[in-house]
Scaffold this active site. Sequence first.
Site, short mmCIF file in Angstrom:
data_model
loop_
_atom_site.label_atom_id
_atom_site.label_comp_id
_atom_site.label_asym_id
_atom_site.label_seq_id
_atom_site.Cartn_x
_atom_site.Cartn_y
_atom_site.Cartn_z
N GLU A 46 -5.33 9.23 0.93
CA GLU A 46 -6.36 8.47 -0.05
C GLU A 46 -6.89 7.17 0.32
O GLU A 46 -6.28 6.79 1.22
CB GLU A 46 -5.17 8.31 -1.28
CG GLU A 46 -5.75 7.54 -2.48
CD GLU A 46 -4.52 6.88 -3.45
OE1 GLU A 46 -5.05 7.07 -4.68
OE2 GLU A 46 -3.83 6.51 -3.02
N HIS A 80 -8.13 3.56 0.85
CA HIS A 80 -7.39 2.27 0.64
C HIS A 80 -8.13 1.15 0.73
O HIS A 80 -7.90 0.28 1.68
CB HIS A 80 -6.17 2.08 1.46
CG HIS A 80 -4.99 2.97 0.71
ND1 HIS A 80 -4.58 4.10 0.83
CD2 HIS A 80 -3.86 2.50 -0.04
CE1 HIS A 80 -3.62 4.72 0.28
NE2 HIS A 80 -3.09 3.69 -0.29
N ASP A 125 -0.18 5.30 2.60
CA ASP A 125 1.14 5.92 1.96
C ASP A 125 2.05 6.63 2.82
O ASP A 125 3.21 6.41 2.46
CB ASP A 125 0.36 6.67 0.35
CG ASP A 125 -0.24 5.83 -0.46
OD1 ASP A 125 -0.19 4.79 -0.52
OD2 ASP A 125 -0.73 6.60 -1.41
N HIS A 144 3.23 6.89 -3.12
CA HIS A 144 2.15 7.32 -3.77
C HIS A 144 2.31 7.25 -5.31
O HIS A 144 2.99 8.21 -5.93
CB HIS A 144 1.32 8.65 -3.46
CG HIS A 144 0.26 8.84 -4.04
ND1 HIS A 144 -1.01 7.98 -3.82
CD2 HIS A 144 -0.06 10.08 -4.83
CE1 HIS A 144 -1.86 8.79 -4.68
NE2 HIS A 144 -1.56 9.71 -5.01
N GLU A 186 1.16 8.28 -8.31
CA GLU A 186 0.71 9.55 -8.83
C GLU A 186 1.82 10.71 -8.71
O GLU A 186 1.66 11.75 -9.32
CB GLU A 186 -0.78 10.00 -8.86
CG GLU A 186 -1.69 9.02 -9.07
CD GLU A 186 -2.25 7.91 -8.28
OE1 GLU A 186 -3.33 7.20 -8.61
OE2 GLU A 186 -1.61 7.70 -7.46
N HIS A 211 -3.44 -1.08 -5.98
CA HIS A 211 -4.03 -0.34 -4.84
C HIS A 211 -4.76 -0.90 -3.71
O HIS A 211 -5.80 -1.43 -4.22
CB HIS A 211 -4.68 0.76 -5.62
CG HIS A 211 -5.31 1.84 -4.64
ND1 HIS A 211 -4.42 2.76 -3.94
CD2 HIS A 211 -6.36 2.13 -4.24
CE1 HIS A 211 -5.17 3.70 -3.22
NE2 HIS A 211 -6.15 3.12 -3.22
N GLU A 257 0.40 -3.35 -0.21
CA GLU A 257 0.44 -2.40 0.54
C GLU A 257 -0.30 -3.03 2.18
O GLU A 257 0.01 -2.83 3.27
CB GLU A 257 -0.62 -1.22 0.26
CG GLU A 257 0.04 -0.18 -0.67
CD GLU A 257 -1.00 0.79 -1.49
OE1 GLU A 257 -0.56 1.93 -1.49
OE2 GLU A 257 -2.12 0.36 -1.71
#
Length: 275
Positions: free
Chosen positions: A34, A36, A45, A120, A122, A177, A182
């Site tokens: 994904e 970032h 992730d 992650h 989701e 996010h 992160e």
Amino acid sequence: MRTSVYMEELDAFTYRERISQDNAVVLIPVGSIEQHGPHMPLNTDVLLSKALAGATAEAIDALVAAPVVYGYKSQQRSGGGNHLPGTTSLDASTVIAIAKTLTLEFARHGARNIAFINGHFENYQFLYEGVDLALRELHQSGIDDAKVVLLSYWDFVDDATIAELYPNGFTGWDLEHGGVLETSLMLHLHPQQVRMDKVVDAPPAVLPNYDVLPVRPELTPASGCLSSAAEATQAKGIILLERAAAGMAAALAHEFPVAAPQPTRQSDPESVGAH
């Protein structure tokens, strides 16, 4: 020399010996591919869930399975959206099937203490569904002593740590996010893969409190990040890794009959703001 906690680094016979031990614990990292933002790689992730699982495994003498690389579709209000370049996602049924299959596979190997370390946002509910289906199937086959714990590592960052690391205010995990959490962890664990010079320092995204399909791309910031990573530092990453791993180790020690986690060295609070 201590044997690696990472399953894929072991030979099959060493793995068989480790997994056959009484009360063996297997941790399964789950990430995603994904975006970032422009400052971090697509596999952020995956890297973080594996590292958090490794640090937790060291504390309770667990094994870390090879990570699940792909995850469920990025949502606009928590990951920027599945429409962004590079984000490569699985349907819910596939995530459920992976979680179910891995639970059944490690149970087949003899493991009865299993945990998913989610990286992650989701993924969570679909991991839950897969595990629930697997435990139902195990129960029907006569295996009643398997237990599975699901953990998302950010849930183990307590309010005191949030206040310490976000002195200018915390936007909430949904908008983190590509932000401070992160990025700080990546600066600590994989600094060569972070480009702080490419961080887009902008106010947090303003999104509606509902979803629209098809997504409206204009609602997502151009950077793909939902909050700024400008205040991320390696020192913050050290604190986040230590405290999240310690919290997960304590939770797993409570749920599984394993040795209590060993205390970890505390970071110097005065160094938090240093890049």
